[in-house]
Every structure is written in C-alpha cells, then in structure tokens.
Motif scaffolding. Structure first.
Motif, PDB file in Angstrom:
ATOM      1  N   SER A 216     -32.450 -26.891  13.688  1.00  0.00           N
ATOM      2  CA  SER A 216     -33.574 -27.828  13.572  1.00  0.00           C
ATOM      3  C   SER A 216     -34.027 -27.965  12.115  1.00  0.00           C
ATOM      4  CB  SER A 216     -34.733 -27.411  14.470  1.00  0.00           C
ATOM      5  OG  SER A 216     -35.300 -26.206  14.025  1.00  0.00           O
ATOM      6  N   LYS A 217     -33.998 -26.862  11.349  1.00  0.00           N
ATOM      7  CA  LYS A 217     -34.323 -26.942   9.920  1.00  0.00           C
ATOM      8  C   LYS A 217     -33.307 -27.813   9.187  1.00  0.00           C
ATOM      9  CE  LYS A 217     -36.623 -22.482   9.225  1.00  0.00           C
ATOM     10  NZ  LYS A 217     -36.483 -21.179   8.541  1.00  0.00           N
ATOM     11  N   TYR A 218     -32.033 -27.637   9.522  1.00  0.00           N
ATOM     12  CA  TYR A 218     -30.975 -28.436   8.903  1.00  0.00           C
ATOM     13  C   TYR A 218     -31.191 -29.913   9.216  1.00  0.00           C
ATOM     14  CZ  TYR A 218     -26.396 -30.207   7.625  1.00  0.00           C
ATOM     15  OH  TYR A 218     -25.387 -30.918   7.055  1.00  0.00           O
ATOM     16  N   GLU A 219     -31.454 -30.205  10.481  1.00  0.00           N
ATOM     17  CA  GLU A 219     -31.657 -31.592  10.906  1.00  0.00           C
ATOM     18  C   GLU A 219     -32.856 -32.214  10.184  1.00  0.00           C
ATOM     19  OE1 GLU A 219     -30.274 -34.817  12.954  1.00  0.00           O
ATOM     20  OE2 GLU A 219     -29.403 -32.824  13.024  1.00  0.00           O
ATOM     21  N   ALA A 220     -33.950 -31.467  10.073  1.00  0.00           N
ATOM     22  CA  ALA A 220     -35.135 -31.972   9.375  1.00  0.00           C
ATOM     23  C   ALA A 220     -34.832 -32.227   7.895  1.00  0.00           C
ATOM     24  CB  ALA A 220     -36.292 -30.994   9.520  1.00  0.00           C
ATOM     25  N   GLY A 221     -34.134 -31.299   7.258  1.00  0.00           N
ATOM     26  CA  GLY A 221     -33.755 -31.474   5.854  1.00  0.00           C
ATOM     27  C   GLY A 221     -32.835 -32.664   5.658  1.00  0.00           C
ATOM     28  N   TYR A 222     -31.868 -32.796   6.552  1.00  0.00           N
ATOM     29  CA  TYR A 222     -30.927 -33.913   6.461  1.00  0.00           C
ATOM     30  C   TYR A 222     -31.655 -35.240   6.642  1.00  0.00           C
ATOM     31  CZ  TYR A 222     -27.161 -37.111   7.537  1.00  0.00           C
ATOM     32  OH  TYR A 222     -26.317 -38.191   7.539  1.00  0.00           O
ATOM     33  N   ASN A 223     -32.536 -35.316   7.633  1.00  0.00           N
ATOM     34  CA  ASN A 223     -33.262 -36.563   7.885  1.00  0.00           C
ATOM     35  C   ASN A 223     -34.149 -36.943   6.706  1.00  0.00           C
ATOM     36  OD1 ASN A 223     -32.079 -36.897  10.387  1.00  0.00           O
ATOM     37  ND2 ASN A 223     -33.739 -35.879  11.474  1.00  0.00           N
ATOM     38  N   ARG A 224     -34.783 -35.948   6.089  1.00  0.00           N
ATOM     39  CA  ARG A 224     -35.634 -36.209   4.920  1.00  0.00           C
ATOM     40  C   ARG A 224     -34.804 -36.761   3.767  1.00  0.00           C
ATOM     41  NH1 ARG A 224     -38.497 -31.371   1.660  1.00  0.00           N
ATOM     42  NH2 ARG A 224     -38.825 -32.486  -0.283  1.00  0.00           N
ATOM     43  N   LEU A 225     -33.666 -36.123   3.497  1.00  0.00           N
ATOM     44  CA  LEU A 225     -32.818 -36.572   2.396  1.00  0.00           C
ATOM     45  C   LEU A 225     -32.185 -37.924   2.694  1.00  0.00           C
ATOM     46  CD1 LEU A 225     -31.135 -33.227   1.347  1.00  0.00           C
ATOM     47  CD2 LEU A 225     -32.995 -34.449   0.205  1.00  0.00           C
TER      48      LEU A 225
ATOM     49  N   ALA B 167     -33.464 -40.320   4.507  1.00  0.00           N
ATOM     50  CA  ALA B 167     -34.501 -41.339   4.327  1.00  0.00           C
ATOM     51  C   ALA B 167     -34.715 -41.645   2.843  1.00  0.00           C
ATOM     52  CB  ALA B 167     -35.804 -40.891   4.975  1.00  0.00           C
ATOM     53  N   ASP B 168     -34.782 -40.605   2.016  1.00  0.00           N
ATOM     54  CA  ASP B 168     -34.976 -40.812   0.577  1.00  0.00           C
ATOM     55  C   ASP B 168     -33.771 -41.506  -0.053  1.00  0.00           C
ATOM     56  OD1 ASP B 168     -37.478 -39.737   0.633  1.00  0.00           O
ATOM     57  OD2 ASP B 168     -36.869 -37.764  -0.110  1.00  0.00           O
ATOM     58  N   TYR B 169     -32.590 -41.116   0.355  1.00  0.00           N
ATOM     59  CA  TYR B 169     -31.362 -41.735  -0.164  1.00  0.00           C
ATOM     60  C   TYR B 169     -31.320 -43.211   0.222  1.00  0.00           C
ATOM     61  CZ  TYR B 169     -26.390 -42.488  -1.080  1.00  0.00           C
ATOM     62  OH  TYR B 169     -25.192 -42.963  -1.544  1.00  0.00           O
ATOM     63  N   ASP B 170     -31.623 -43.507   1.485  1.00  0.00           N
ATOM     64  CA  ASP B 170     -31.622 -44.904   1.937  1.00  0.00           C
ATOM     65  C   ASP B 170     -32.688 -45.716   1.217  1.00  0.00           C
ATOM     66  OD1 ASP B 170     -29.530 -44.396   3.639  1.00  0.00           O
ATOM     67  OD2 ASP B 170     -30.777 -44.212   5.438  1.00  0.00           O
ATOM     68  N   ASP B 171     -33.870 -45.117   1.002  1.00  0.00           N
ATOM     69  CA  ASP B 171     -34.925 -45.813   0.255  1.00  0.00           C
ATOM     70  C   ASP B 171     -34.441 -46.172  -1.151  1.00  0.00           C
ATOM     71  OD1 ASP B 171     -36.643 -45.635   2.383  1.00  0.00           O
ATOM     72  OD2 ASP B 171     -37.829 -43.978   1.548  1.00  0.00           O
TER      73      ASP B 171
ATOM     74  N   VAL C  64     -33.203 -28.451  -0.093  1.00  0.00           N
ATOM     75  CA  VAL C  64     -33.632 -29.816   0.244  1.00  0.00           C
ATOM     76  C   VAL C  64     -34.558 -30.349  -0.839  1.00  0.00           C
ATOM     77  CG1 VAL C  64     -34.894 -31.210   1.932  1.00  0.00           C
ATOM     78  CG2 VAL C  64     -33.338 -29.427   2.720  1.00  0.00           C
ATOM     79  N   ASP C  65     -35.487 -29.506  -1.317  1.00  0.00           N
ATOM     80  CA  ASP C  65     -36.406 -29.936  -2.380  1.00  0.00           C
ATOM     81  C   ASP C  65     -35.655 -30.279  -3.661  1.00  0.00           C
ATOM     82  OD1 ASP C  65     -38.535 -29.580  -0.681  1.00  0.00           O
ATOM     83  OD2 ASP C  65     -39.059 -27.588  -1.454  1.00  0.00           O
TER      84      ASP C  65
END
Length: 187
Positions: free
Chosen positions: A55-64, A66-70, A111-112
């Motif tokens: 779940s931590k991996y999934e959250a980190g991946y989703n955050r990155l 989203a930022d990459y797509d932005d 992730v940060d």
C-alpha cells in the motif's frame, strides 16, 4: 547371483536395524531422543507487512504518477518559458526511463526525492508567475461567464483577457508579473 546375495543381505540388515531398540550415537544411552517440534511461522504477520509495504508503494507510485502527468501535460504560453519547460520535460523523461526502477517507492524518502525532481520546474519564478497569471485569467473569464452567461464573450474585459495571452506569448519572462498588474490580475 552375487548381485542377488548383496541385495538380500542389504534387505535383511536394514530390517534388523529398524526392529530393535532405538539406535543412538551415544554409547550406553538407550533413551529415545525426542523429536524437535516443527517451526510454524506466523504467516499472517508476513502477509500484513507485505500488505502495508504494497500500500505504501502504491501510494508513492500514484503520487509520482500524478506529478509526472501534471508536468508532461503542462502547457505554457510564453515562448521562452515554453522552451525551458520542454527541455526540462525531456530531461525528466530521460531520467525517469533510466532511473525510476532503481527506487523502492514504499520508502517515503525515495518518493520525496523523485517528487522534488519532478517538480523542479516550479522553482523557476517566471514559470510560477505565468501559471499564476493564466489561473487568474481563467478565474476572471469564469467570473464574466457567471455575470453575463449569454454575452460575456462580447464584453471589453473578455477581449482584454484574450489580449493578455497575445502579450504573454512574446513578453520577457521577467515582465509577466508586471503584465498581470497592468490588467488588474495581480497575484
């Protein structure tokens, strides 16, 4: 015939070995050495830990993601800012293709670190000013739409908002905040 005798001897010897008293390797000890209890690991503990990590991996991946797509979907109007942003996009894409798989995204520090790199474009004051100006122009257009839904596009203020984009395209990136002030869209 000799082979049959050897097989028969082995069979008889092995039968005698398992029928007598318990065999030990210590002379004079006839007690049976007890069997050790089998180890039964707590697999539910491992399962819970794997779920937390996943779940931590999934959250980190989703955050990155989203930022990459932005970043990849970001469009600017100013020619100088646009050229700098396109170069930055190419650099980020090349870096991500080479290095992204090396990081464990279940670790927040990783992730940060990647997130700071993806959002490095935002450190450029000229880009921040342009984004703020575009946001304020869109807010002003929406305000005009609410005020006069049928005729907002005929108003002088709406035409002024269109002119801002023309000016923004060719102005010096340092002058974007001045442009916003000139048209009452200070940020």
């Amino acid at each position: 015939m000799k082979c049959i005798k050897t097989i028969l001897f082995c069979f008889i010897f092995s039968a005698r070995a398992f029928t007598g008293e318990a065999q030990t390797y210590m002379p004079g000890v006839t007690a049976v050495i007890p069997d050790l209890p089998q180890y039964h690991p707590n697999l539910s503990l491992y399962q819970r830990q794997m779920q937390v990590t996943a779940s931590k991996y999934e959250a980190g991946y989703n955050r990155l993601k989203a930022d990459y797509d932005d970043l990849m979907n970001l469009e600017l109007v100013n020619k100088a800012n646009k050229a700098n942003l396109e170069k930055y996009k190419v650099d980020v894409k090349e870096w991500a293709d080479k290095n992204f798989a090396q990081f464990d995204l279940s670790i927040p520090a990783n992730v940060d670190k990647i997130d700071r790199f993806f959002n490095g474009w935002y450190e450029n004051k000229n880009v921040r000013d342009e984004i703020a100006l575009i946001r304020n122009v869109k807010l002003e257009i929406n305000r005009l739409k609410i005020k006069d839904p049928d005729g907002f596009f005929k108003s002088e203020r709406y035409l002024e908002m269109g002119a801002i984009f023309k000016e923004l395209e060719d102005c010096q990136p340092e002058n974007i905040s001045k442009l916003a002030w000139q048209h009452g869209l200070a940020f």
